[in-house]
Design an enzyme around this catalytic site. Structure first.
Site, short mmCIF file in Angstrom:
data_model
loop_
_atom_site.label_atom_id
_atom_site.label_comp_id
_atom_site.label_asym_id
_atom_site.label_seq_id
_atom_site.Cartn_x
_atom_site.Cartn_y
_atom_site.Cartn_z
CB CYS A 165 -1.76 -15.77 0.67
SG CYS A 165 -1.08 -14.46 -0.38
CG HIS A 305 2.35 -18.89 4.25
ND1 HIS A 305 1.35 -19.10 3.33
CD2 HIS A 305 2.71 -17.59 4.12
CE1 HIS A 305 1.11 -17.97 2.67
NE2 HIS A 305 1.93 -17.04 3.13
CD GLU A 316 5.03 -21.18 8.22
OE1 GLU A 316 4.19 -22.10 8.14
OE2 GLU A 316 5.48 -20.57 7.22
CE LYS A 337 2.86 -20.18 -0.34
NZ LYS A 337 2.44 -21.00 0.81
CG HIS A 342 2.59 -17.17 -2.47
ND1 HIS A 342 1.44 -17.88 -2.21
CD2 HIS A 342 2.64 -16.19 -1.53
CE1 HIS A 342 0.84 -17.37 -1.15
NE2 HIS A 342 1.57 -16.35 -0.72
CG PHE A 403 -0.37 -9.27 1.85
CD1 PHE A 403 0.73 -9.84 2.46
CD2 PHE A 403 -0.21 -8.73 0.58
CE1 PHE A 403 1.97 -9.88 1.82
CE2 PHE A 403 1.02 -8.76 -0.07
CZ PHE A 403 2.10 -9.33 0.55
#
Length: 417
Positions: A165, A305, A316, A337, A342, A403
């Site tokens: 991502c 994110h 985060e 998002k 996403h 990831f």
């Protein structure tokens, strides 16, 4: 060596809340949700029955029908968004050196629909390996920038970054470096993804990564909310034209902003989970600030994110508090998002665009769908909840993580002559 200055001169977007740049921005400031029941296949047996699909889109309005058959959707999306950005920038082969124009693109997965279709067709047959001759060229993740370069005649560096991502944010950092080191005048960068497929949804469901709020898809992506239960898968593309400052000035280009810096890091912790204290995220933001020659108190806005996962959102925000200290409460933080879902490898690109447009327009898009306060989140942070907020922005930061522990951060600043 004197590093070159890098600016953004073109933008293009194809998203679940708008099929071009203006529609995308309108959707963001109005808090529009792109989530709805999936239309691409029968979801009866699937745990999650919704996603953020592209809507009211006919690819043949943009690309010749014959060519469309040779393109996976992720490459179609890349072409449409990059066409808009290139036109917006006013780039032509007459005003650039084609050998110094690159295409650096991000895709976390690539042609998943093509791969799924070909394998399922083979499995349904008699075992004879009959595959479409375009199977491999449609599927491979590097093919999107290949098509962009062939379509436009660009002969500079051409490749795809794959870091889950974080892919398109990684691409932007690479593009920034190629230009400031003097190896390119212009780079078309960004990312695209089209993973709303049986395999994509099924795979993420098996990891328990997706929201299953099937009774209310439009409110399912709810970053920072105590009731969040996973991310909502989206699709689309974002494109940015990055250009050397003097080159842009010489051709009289419109300039959106300057790219101030970029940072990369790794969590070195877990395949899919963030470090609970956000150690890798702390490192990537510090690296970005250091690269930009800026202090934490210079930052006005952070597009996080913020995927709407229980672990990721908290980690985060802890990292932001650690890096920015008392100044963290003076930063407008958001997660777009909540509206787009996403977009995996395309997330960094469309969120960088959101950060740039927020700076240009003096408006922070909201984090929608927030109803329940999470006691694990510092209440002094301004998460721009549910309603857009006006604010002058001189410096904006965009965070993207993937990831495998991949972290990328890009910083944009208002242009100063």
């Amino acid at each position: 060596m004197q590093l070159k200055r890098v600016v953004v001169t073109g933008l293009g977007a194809l998203t679940p809340i708008g099929n071009n740049l203006q529609e995308y921005w309108d959707g963001l400031v109005n808090g529009k949700s792109g989530a709805a029941p999936i239309t691409y296949y029968d979801t009866e047996k699937h745990k999650t029955k919704f996603a953020c699909e592209i809507k009211n889109f006919n690819v043949e309005d943009f690309i010749d029908r014959k060519e469309v058959r040779r393109l996976d959707k992720f490459a179609q999306y890349a072409i449409v968004a990059s066409d808009e950005a290139i036109k917006d920038a006013g780039i032509t082969l007459e005003n650039v050196n084609k050998y110094r124009v690159g295409v650096i693109w991000g895709a976390g997965i690539g042609g998943l629909q093509t791969f799924q279709d070909e394998v399922m067709n083979y499995a349904a047959g008699d075992g004879t390996p009959r595959f479409n001759p375009f199977f491999i060229p449609k599927m491979i993740a590097d093919i999107a920038p290949g098509h962009i370069s062939m379509r436009n005649g660009y002969m500079g560096p051409n490749y795809t970054t794959v870091s889950a991502c974080a892919s398109s944010a990684n691409a932007l950092v690479d593009a920034f470096n190629y230009i400031r080191l003097g190896m390119c005048d212009v780079v078309v960068s960004g990312g695209s993804e089209a993973a709303v497929t049986i395999a994509g949804m099924g795979g993420f469901n098996s990891m328990q990564a997706l929201s299953t709020r099937n009774d209310s898809p439009e409110s399912a992506s709810r970053p920072f909310d105590a009731t969040r239960d996973g991310f909502v898968l989206g699709e689309g593309a974002g494109a940015l034209v990055l250009e050397e400052y003097e080159h842009a000035k010489a051709r009289g280009a419109k300039i959106y902003c300057e790219v101030g810096g970029g940072g990369l890091s790794s969590d070195a912790y877990h395949l899919t989970a963030p470090h609970p204290e956000g150690i890798g995220v702390i490192a990537v933001m510090e690296n970005c600030l250091r690269d930009a020659g800026m202090k934490p108190e210079d930052v006005d806005h952070i597009n996080t994110h913020g995927t709407s996962t229980p672990l990721g959102d908290v980690a985060e925000l802890k990292a932001i508090s650690a890096v920015f200290g008392e100044h963290a409460k003076d930063i407008n933080i958001n997660s777009t998002k909540s509206m787009t879902g996403h977009l995996l490898g395309a997330a960094g690109a469309i969120e960088a665009i959101a950060s740039i447009l927020a700076m240009q327009n003096g408006i922070i898009p909201p984090t929608i769908n927030h109803t329940v306060v999470d006691e694990n989140i510092d209440p002094s942070l301004n998460l721009t909840l549910n309603k857009a907020q006006k604010r002058e922005i001189k410096v904006a930061m965009s965070n993207t993580f993937g990831f495998g522990g991949h972290n990328a951060c890009v910083l944009f600043k208002k242009i100063e002559d």
